[in-house]
Design a protein around this motif. Sequence first.
Motif, PDB file in Angstrom:
ATOM      1  N   VAL A 118       0.859  -1.183   0.000  1.00 55.73           N
ATOM      2  CA  VAL A 118       0.000   0.000   0.000  1.00 55.73           C
ATOM      3  C   VAL A 118       0.898   1.236   0.000  1.00 55.73           C
ATOM      4  O   VAL A 118       1.796   1.359   0.840  1.00 55.73           O
ATOM      5  N   VAL A 119       0.672   2.120  -0.940  1.00 59.76           N
ATOM      6  CA  VAL A 119       1.411   3.383  -0.970  1.00 59.76           C
ATOM      7  C   VAL A 119       0.478   4.464  -0.420  1.00 59.76           C
ATOM      8  O   VAL A 119      -0.614   4.670  -0.941  1.00 59.76           O
ATOM      9  N   VAL A 120       0.915   5.091   0.663  1.00 58.21           N
ATOM     10  CA  VAL A 120       0.085   6.104   1.321  1.00 58.21           C
ATOM     11  C   VAL A 120       0.637   7.492   0.982  1.00 58.21           C
ATOM     12  O   VAL A 120       1.827   7.752   1.167  1.00 58.21           O
ATOM     13  N   THR A 121      -0.234   8.366   0.476  1.00 58.49           N
ATOM     14  CA  THR A 121       0.204   9.735   0.196  1.00 58.49           C
ATOM     15  C   THR A 121       0.182  10.515   1.499  1.00 58.49           C
ATOM     16  O   THR A 121      -0.876  10.930   1.967  1.00 58.49           O
ATOM     17  N   SER A 122       1.354  10.659   2.092  1.00 53.86           N
ATOM     18  CA  SER A 122       1.464  11.495   3.280  1.00 53.86           C
ATOM     19  C   SER A 122       1.912  12.879   2.814  1.00 53.86           C
ATOM     20  O   SER A 122       1.485  13.327   1.725  1.00 53.86           O
ATOM     21  N   THR A 168      -1.136   6.977  12.227  1.00 49.20           N
ATOM     22  CA  THR A 168      -2.150   5.909  12.231  1.00 49.20           C
ATOM     23  C   THR A 168      -1.760   4.807  11.238  1.00 49.20           C
ATOM     24  O   THR A 168      -1.880   3.615  11.530  1.00 49.20           O
ATOM     25  N   ALA A 169      -1.313   5.222  10.076  1.00 47.14           N
ATOM     26  CA  ALA A 169      -0.946   4.252   9.033  1.00 47.14           C
ATOM     27  C   ALA A 169       0.191   3.343   9.499  1.00 47.14           C
ATOM     28  O   ALA A 169       0.129   2.115   9.361  1.00 47.14           O
ATOM     29  N   TRP A 170       1.242   3.944  10.084  1.00 44.92           N
ATOM     30  CA  TRP A 170       2.388   3.126  10.513  1.00 44.92           C
ATOM     31  C   TRP A 170       1.998   2.181  11.650  1.00 44.92           C
ATOM     32  O   TRP A 170       2.425   1.024  11.675  1.00 44.92           O
ATOM     33  N   ALA A 173      -0.132  -0.631  10.182  1.00 44.83           N
ATOM     34  CA  ALA A 173       0.677  -1.502   9.324  1.00 44.83           C
ATOM     35  C   ALA A 173       1.497  -2.472  10.178  1.00 44.83           C
ATOM     36  O   ALA A 173       1.617  -3.663   9.865  1.00 44.83           O
ATOM     37  N   LYS A 174       2.043  -1.948  11.264  1.00 49.07           N
ATOM     38  CA  LYS A 174       2.864  -2.770  12.156  1.00 49.07           C
ATOM     39  C   LYS A 174       1.998  -3.853  12.813  1.00 49.07           C
ATOM     40  O   LYS A 174       2.367  -5.032  12.851  1.00 49.07           O
ATOM     41  N   GLU A 175       0.861  -3.413  13.292  1.00 49.35           N
ATOM     42  CA  GLU A 175      -0.046  -4.315  14.009  1.00 49.35           C
ATOM     43  C   GLU A 175      -0.546  -5.441  13.095  1.00 49.35           C
ATOM     44  O   GLU A 175      -0.629  -6.592  13.499  1.00 49.35           O
ATOM     45  N   LYS A 176      -0.852  -5.097  11.825  1.00 49.52           N
ATOM     46  CA  LYS A 176      -1.471  -6.075  10.925  1.00 49.52           C
ATOM     47  C   LYS A 176      -0.486  -6.690   9.940  1.00 49.52           C
ATOM     48  O   LYS A 176      -0.870  -7.466   9.078  1.00 49.52           O
ATOM     49  N   GLY A 177       0.778  -6.300  10.020  1.00 46.48           N
ATOM     50  CA  GLY A 177       1.771  -6.844   9.099  1.00 46.48           C
ATOM     51  C   GLY A 177       1.547  -6.430   7.646  1.00 46.48           C
ATOM     52  O   GLY A 177       1.796  -7.200   6.715  1.00 46.48           O
ATOM     53  N   LEU A 178       1.093  -5.195   7.465  1.00 47.09           N
ATOM     54  CA  LEU A 178       0.827  -4.680   6.112  1.00 47.09           C
ATOM     55  C   LEU A 178       2.081  -3.982   5.582  1.00 47.09           C
ATOM     56  O   LEU A 178       2.719  -3.235   6.314  1.00 47.09           O
ATOM     57  N   ASP A 179       2.426  -4.220   4.311  1.00 46.87           N
ATOM     58  CA  ASP A 179       3.588  -3.565   3.693  1.00 46.87           C
ATOM     59  C   ASP A 179       3.150  -2.194   3.180  1.00 46.87           C
ATOM     60  O   ASP A 179       2.448  -2.108   2.167  1.00 46.87           O
ATOM     61  N   ILE A 180       3.536  -1.129   3.908  1.00 50.87           N
ATOM     62  CA  ILE A 180       3.206   0.207   3.406  1.00 50.87           C
ATOM     63  C   ILE A 180       4.465   1.031   3.162  1.00 50.87           C
ATOM     64  O   ILE A 180       5.512   0.817   3.781  1.00 50.87           O
ATOM     65  N   VAL A 181       4.346   1.960   2.215  1.00 50.22           N
ATOM     66  CA  VAL A 181       5.407   2.934   1.939  1.00 50.22           C
ATOM     67  C   VAL A 181       4.706   4.287   1.876  1.00 50.22           C
ATOM     68  O   VAL A 181       3.601   4.373   1.323  1.00 50.22           O
TER      69      VAL A 181
END
Length: 318
Positions: A118-122, A168-170, A173-181
């Motif tokens: 998931v690419v998040v526009t921060s 919130t995103a980080w 992602a950590k909690e659910k093991g989601l790969d985000i950038v």
Amino acid sequence: KVVCVTGASGYIASWLVKFLLSRGYTVKASVRDPSDPKKTQHLVSLEGAKERLHLFKADLLEEGSFDSAIDGCHGVFHTASPFFHDVKDPQVELIDPAVKGTLNVLNSCTKASSVKRVVVTSSMAAVAYNGKPRTPDVTVDETWFSDPELCETSKMWYVLSKTLAEDTAWKLAKEKGLDIVTINPAMVIGPLLQPTLNTSAAAVLNLINGAKTFPNSSFGWVNVKDVANAHIQVFEVPSANGRYCLVERVVHHSEIVNILRELYPNLPLPERCVDENPYVPTYQVSKEKTRSLGIDYIPLKVSIKETVESLKERGFIH
Ligand code: NDP
């Protein structure tokens, strides 16, 4: 490959959809109101849209709203978030959609086993506002995080919304093991694909629409095409990770006016600063991480010219 873009009708997202379609992706695009031609006409007329663009209705504040747009996607680009400054109720208008929206979108991603990244526009808003001095000898980089308390006491509501949303995103992602950038751009300018005016292009328009003064502030600036491309790069390059600050150059508004004067000697431009304080200093933003992606920034002068030409074409400048 199938990807989802949230908030697809927006300024940055429209370029992202255009580039994704031209690279052969199938794009599931979420918009708030698919029946509004001002939000969708420019998307459905893109090359490849007839065959590979699918519109979905979704709202950041509705739980589960993004499930069908995200289901079956390999990648998700979460760009949707309100960006404006003139707010009456920051919690309702900015913070809730930014933070709850991020939770909703990322929760939908965890439900779809197809999603690989998931690419998040921060934003640089989530990077640079922590009270540390910013001067020409200081280099801001991806290790910096904005301080929510400082944002709140300074009433920087949009900055706060982006800071809390990225946090919130980080965490999720950590909690659910989601790969985000995350992509953290500064002020984004360059040509508009959508017919409506967005907040960052308005920053340039405000200087050429008869304003007598320019703001006493220094911002980083970056071209919308570089921002859209960076989103795709961090999705496609497996080793991409963490955050990526996107800034071509940090300059004071007086310098934007100088560049405008050089490019358009006949435009009526503001002659003086809004206050008599010393100019808010500029600072450096590290390009090391984005260079590792091979990003070669479009120069600020070109971006300013493209913005003005596009604003003219759309009738915002007479
Ligand atoms: P736009 O205003 O053009 O796009 C914002 C998008 O968010 C729109 O598509 C809008 O949908 C959508 N949106 C807002 N509220 C909701 C909601 N409640 N439900 C669903 N969608 C919603 O802005 P930009 O393209 O400039 O911004 C895109 C992203 O980039 C944002 O996350 C912003 O914070 C970030 N960013 C922007 C920068 C800039 O200078 N432009 C700099 C750094 C980061 P609708 O069209 O229906 O209103």
